[in-house]
Design an enzyme around this catalytic site. Structure first.
Site, short mmCIF file in Angstrom:
data_model
loop_
_atom_site.label_atom_id
_atom_site.label_comp_id
_atom_site.label_asym_id
_atom_site.label_seq_id
_atom_site.Cartn_x
_atom_site.Cartn_y
_atom_site.Cartn_z
N ARG A 260 34.63 30.21 -14.09
CA ARG A 260 33.99 29.39 -13.07
C ARG A 260 34.93 29.33 -11.87
O ARG A 260 36.16 29.25 -12.04
CB ARG A 260 33.70 27.97 -13.59
CG ARG A 260 32.96 27.11 -12.59
CD ARG A 260 32.33 25.86 -13.22
NE ARG A 260 33.26 24.94 -13.82
CZ ARG A 260 33.44 24.78 -15.15
NH1 ARG A 260 32.73 25.51 -15.99
NH2 ARG A 260 34.32 23.92 -15.63
N HIS B 106 30.39 13.29 -9.27
CA HIS B 106 28.98 13.63 -9.14
C HIS B 106 28.40 12.52 -8.27
O HIS B 106 27.91 11.51 -8.77
CB HIS B 106 28.28 13.71 -10.49
CG HIS B 106 28.72 14.88 -11.31
ND1 HIS B 106 28.50 14.99 -12.67
CD2 HIS B 106 29.38 16.02 -10.97
CE1 HIS B 106 29.00 16.13 -13.12
NE2 HIS B 106 29.54 16.77 -12.10
N HIS C 214 27.00 20.11 -6.76
CA HIS C 214 26.56 18.71 -6.78
C HIS C 214 27.20 18.01 -5.59
O HIS C 214 28.17 18.50 -4.99
CB HIS C 214 26.97 18.03 -8.10
CG HIS C 214 28.42 18.17 -8.45
ND1 HIS C 214 29.42 17.43 -7.86
CD2 HIS C 214 29.05 18.99 -9.33
CE1 HIS C 214 30.60 17.77 -8.35
NE2 HIS C 214 30.41 18.73 -9.25
N GLU D 197 35.17 27.15 -8.36
CA GLU D 197 34.56 25.99 -7.69
C GLU D 197 35.35 25.58 -6.46
O GLU D 197 36.56 25.40 -6.51
CB GLU D 197 34.48 24.81 -8.67
CG GLU D 197 33.89 23.55 -8.08
CD GLU D 197 33.84 22.43 -9.09
OE1 GLU D 197 33.05 21.49 -8.88
OE2 GLU D 197 34.59 22.48 -10.08
N ASP E 59 37.37 18.29 -6.45
CA ASP E 59 36.83 18.94 -7.64
C ASP E 59 36.99 20.46 -7.48
O ASP E 59 36.23 21.09 -6.76
CB ASP E 59 35.35 18.56 -7.78
CG ASP E 59 34.73 19.03 -9.09
OD1 ASP E 59 35.45 19.62 -9.91
OD2 ASP E 59 33.52 18.81 -9.28
N HIS F 143 24.05 26.15 -15.59
CA HIS F 143 24.10 24.95 -14.75
C HIS F 143 23.80 25.31 -13.30
O HIS F 143 23.74 26.49 -12.93
CB HIS F 143 25.47 24.26 -14.87
CG HIS F 143 26.65 25.11 -14.49
ND1 HIS F 143 27.00 25.38 -13.18
CD2 HIS F 143 27.57 25.77 -15.26
CE1 HIS F 143 28.09 26.14 -13.16
NE2 HIS F 143 28.45 26.41 -14.40
N ASP G 41 39.45 23.15 -14.52
CA ASP G 41 38.56 22.37 -13.66
C ASP G 41 39.20 21.00 -13.53
O ASP G 41 39.16 20.19 -14.46
CB ASP G 41 37.18 22.29 -14.31
CG ASP G 41 36.14 21.62 -13.41
OD1 ASP G 41 36.54 20.87 -12.49
OD2 ASP G 41 34.93 21.83 -13.64
N GLU H 230 30.00 26.07 -7.27
CA GLU H 230 30.69 26.41 -8.52
C GLU H 230 29.89 27.33 -9.43
O GLU H 230 29.51 26.95 -10.54
CB GLU H 230 31.05 25.13 -9.28
CG GLU H 230 29.91 24.13 -9.45
CD GLU H 230 30.35 22.89 -10.21
OE1 GLU H 230 30.85 23.03 -11.34
OE2 GLU H 230 30.21 21.79 -9.67
N ASP I 260 42.77 -5.21 -28.12
CA ASP I 260 42.99 -6.02 -26.93
C ASP I 260 43.63 -5.22 -25.79
O ASP I 260 44.19 -5.79 -24.86
CB ASP I 260 43.86 -7.25 -27.26
CG ASP I 260 45.22 -6.86 -27.83
OD1 ASP I 260 45.42 -5.66 -28.12
OD2 ASP I 260 46.07 -7.75 -27.99
N TYR J 210 29.47 32.45 -18.62
CA TYR J 210 30.04 32.02 -19.90
C TYR J 210 29.40 32.88 -20.99
O TYR J 210 28.23 32.69 -21.34
CB TYR J 210 29.75 30.54 -20.14
CG TYR J 210 30.02 29.69 -18.91
CD1 TYR J 210 31.29 29.20 -18.64
CD2 TYR J 210 29.00 29.44 -17.98
CE1 TYR J 210 31.54 28.45 -17.50
CE2 TYR J 210 29.24 28.69 -16.85
CZ TYR J 210 30.51 28.21 -16.60
OH TYR J 210 30.74 27.47 -15.46
N HIS K 120 32.25 21.34 -20.66
CA HIS K 120 32.98 20.09 -20.49
C HIS K 120 34.08 19.95 -21.54
O HIS K 120 34.30 18.87 -22.09
CB HIS K 120 32.02 18.90 -20.56
CG HIS K 120 31.11 18.80 -19.37
ND1 HIS K 120 29.98 18.02 -19.34
CD2 HIS K 120 31.16 19.41 -18.15
CE1 HIS K 120 29.39 18.13 -18.16
NE2 HIS K 120 30.08 18.98 -17.43
#
Length: 437
Positions: free
Chosen positions: A405, A360, A353, A407, A270, A349, A259, A383, A38, A387, A242
């Site tokens: 990365r 996104h 975006h 970005e 971002d 990637h 990130d 970005e 709940d 890797y 991610h």
């Protein structure tokens, strides 16, 4: 920092001006979702609903009816019930909604089944985001079917249903000066958070300790939430795009990829930065980091009105492939490697975006099968990354397990672009100087 009510009125006008004659648009609030048993997840309003109303309460519906004699903006919302407000907080209520939110009419949400079919009846077209919420889709069909039962009495059901997204998301894609100013503030807060993380990190800490510092900085500056789950990946974890476990110990010699960005009045930032846990890049780390940074700068240089969406990605890929060949991670003709997408072994990637109310954000990337052209007021991320999987036996061991990365968030201007995230350093020497300070 919040947008003025006139901003929401302007958006509603823009949308209604694009709607066909004798039509109606219906936009529900986000549903309440249960976390466990709940206990509910913290409520976050649907972006389309908030974009048009600035109203953060659940159990509500916005209705827009261009040309309606008694007012074009109708809102259904929860009533003010004192006993309920003790448990769940204060409500605006239908009585105060016209003054507070600028709607022409407001009704209790409990009356929607009685009132809304009458507003739909006789309209040629209904605009709605069909397929997003099965519960709402079913409710909409019930309203339409109710009208159909009254056909013999002269009722006229709608003839067409149209995707609201097609009109509304194109409006959302171009940011107003007020939106850009709000996003700049969100980026400034997030830049401060990344700077704090670089300043406080030490080998032996855990990833979640840096995540806690990010959250503290966000909230201390007025942001209630991150725009998305923060990624704090140390060492090999930075190679997981991610990664959100954020529970590993930070070791001496690791690179740390963060990130993370805050959300401010429903607008996202971002940012990604990668830095050494001990404040000094190793030689392999420095080489790959500089390569990604060069790709970042090349992609930003390609962001300008009139260029297409893919131009920044192409610029980044060209730089990355040249460097990967130089360092022996790829071999062959650079143009052929790009054409065959051989770089996707290390860079899987796209380079960015759309960014806005959603991290996104909405907006098409192609128009009639072609990459769309960038326009003033569009906001996007840049970005690039590399890797190198820890178990990749095709490369020299010195490269394995390095994830990088970098970005930034940029807004397209008449002459190029404005980097909203310039408040946090990214050059090698600047990072090392900051961490040594």
């Amino acid at each position: 920092m919040k947008l003025d009510s006139r901003e929401y009125a302007k958006r509603r006008r823009q949308l209604m001006d694009l709607m066909s004659p004798n039509s109606i648009a219906i936009v529900p609030s986000a549903p309440v979702t249960v976390r466990n048993r709940d206990v509910e997840h913290p409520f976050r309003q649907d972006s389309d609903f908030y974009y048009l109303s600035g109203f953060a309460e659940e159990h509500a519906v916005v209705v827009l009816i261009p040309g309606r004699e008694h007012g074009e903006y109708v809102l259904f919302c929860e009533e003010k019930i004192k006993e309920k407000e003790i448990w769940t907080g204060r409500r605006v209520g239908p009585e105060a909604a016209p003054d507070v939110l600028g709607c022409d009419d407001a009704f209790p949400i409990s009356d929607i089944d009685d009132i809304l079919p009458g507003l739909i009846e006789g309209k040629d077209r209904v605009y709605a985001s069909l397929g997003v919420s099965p519960v709402f889709d079913n409710q909409l069909m019930q309203w339409v079917n109710h009208i159909k039962t009254q056909v013999r009495n002269g009722a006229t059901p709608p003839r067409e249903f149209s995707a609201l997204d097609h009109l509304l998301h194109e409006i959302r894609l171009i940011k107003s000066p007020a939106e850009i100013a709000l996003m700049q503030r969100a980026c400034d807060i997030s830049a401060d958070a990344h700077t704090r993380a670089m300043q406080m990190v030490k080998p032996g800490m855990f990833e979640y300790e840096l995540e806690a510092e990010l959250m503290r900085t966000f909230m201390a500056a007025g942001s209630r939430w991150p725009a998305y789950p923060s990624i704090v990946g140390t060492g090999e974890n930075a190679c997981i795009l991610h990664y959100t476990h954020n529970n590993a110990e930070i070791k001496d010699g690791d690179l740390i990829l963060i990130d993370a960005g805050c959300e401010l009045d429903y607008y996202a930032s971002d940012i990604t930065r990668t830095f050494p846990a001990n404040g000094k890049f190793t030689e392999p780390q420095r080489k790959l980091y500089q390569l990604v940074l060069d790709a970042n700068y090349a992609a930003i240089d390609a962001v300008k009105a009139g260029n297409n969406w893919n131009d920044p990605h192409a610029a980044a890929v060209k730089v990355l492939v040249a460097g990967l060949v130089q360092y022996g991670l790829l071999s062959g003709d650079e143009e052929t490697l790009i054409e065959e997408q051989a770089y996707r072994q290390f860079y899987m990637h796209k380079t960015g975006h759309w960014l806005g109310m959603d991290v996104h954000d909405v907006g098409e990337y192609r128009i009639d099968g072609e990459w769309r052209l960038l326009e003033e007021g569009m906001v996007l991320t840049i970005e690039p990354g590399l890797y190198i999987a820890p178990d990749d036996e095709t490369v020299d061991p010195m490269w394995r397990g390095i994830g990088i990365r970098i970005e930034d968030d940029v807004v397209v201007t008449k002459t190029g672009c404005n980097v909203l995230t310039r408040g946090v350093v990214k050059d090698v020497d600047a990072i090392e100087a900051l961490m040594a300070g």
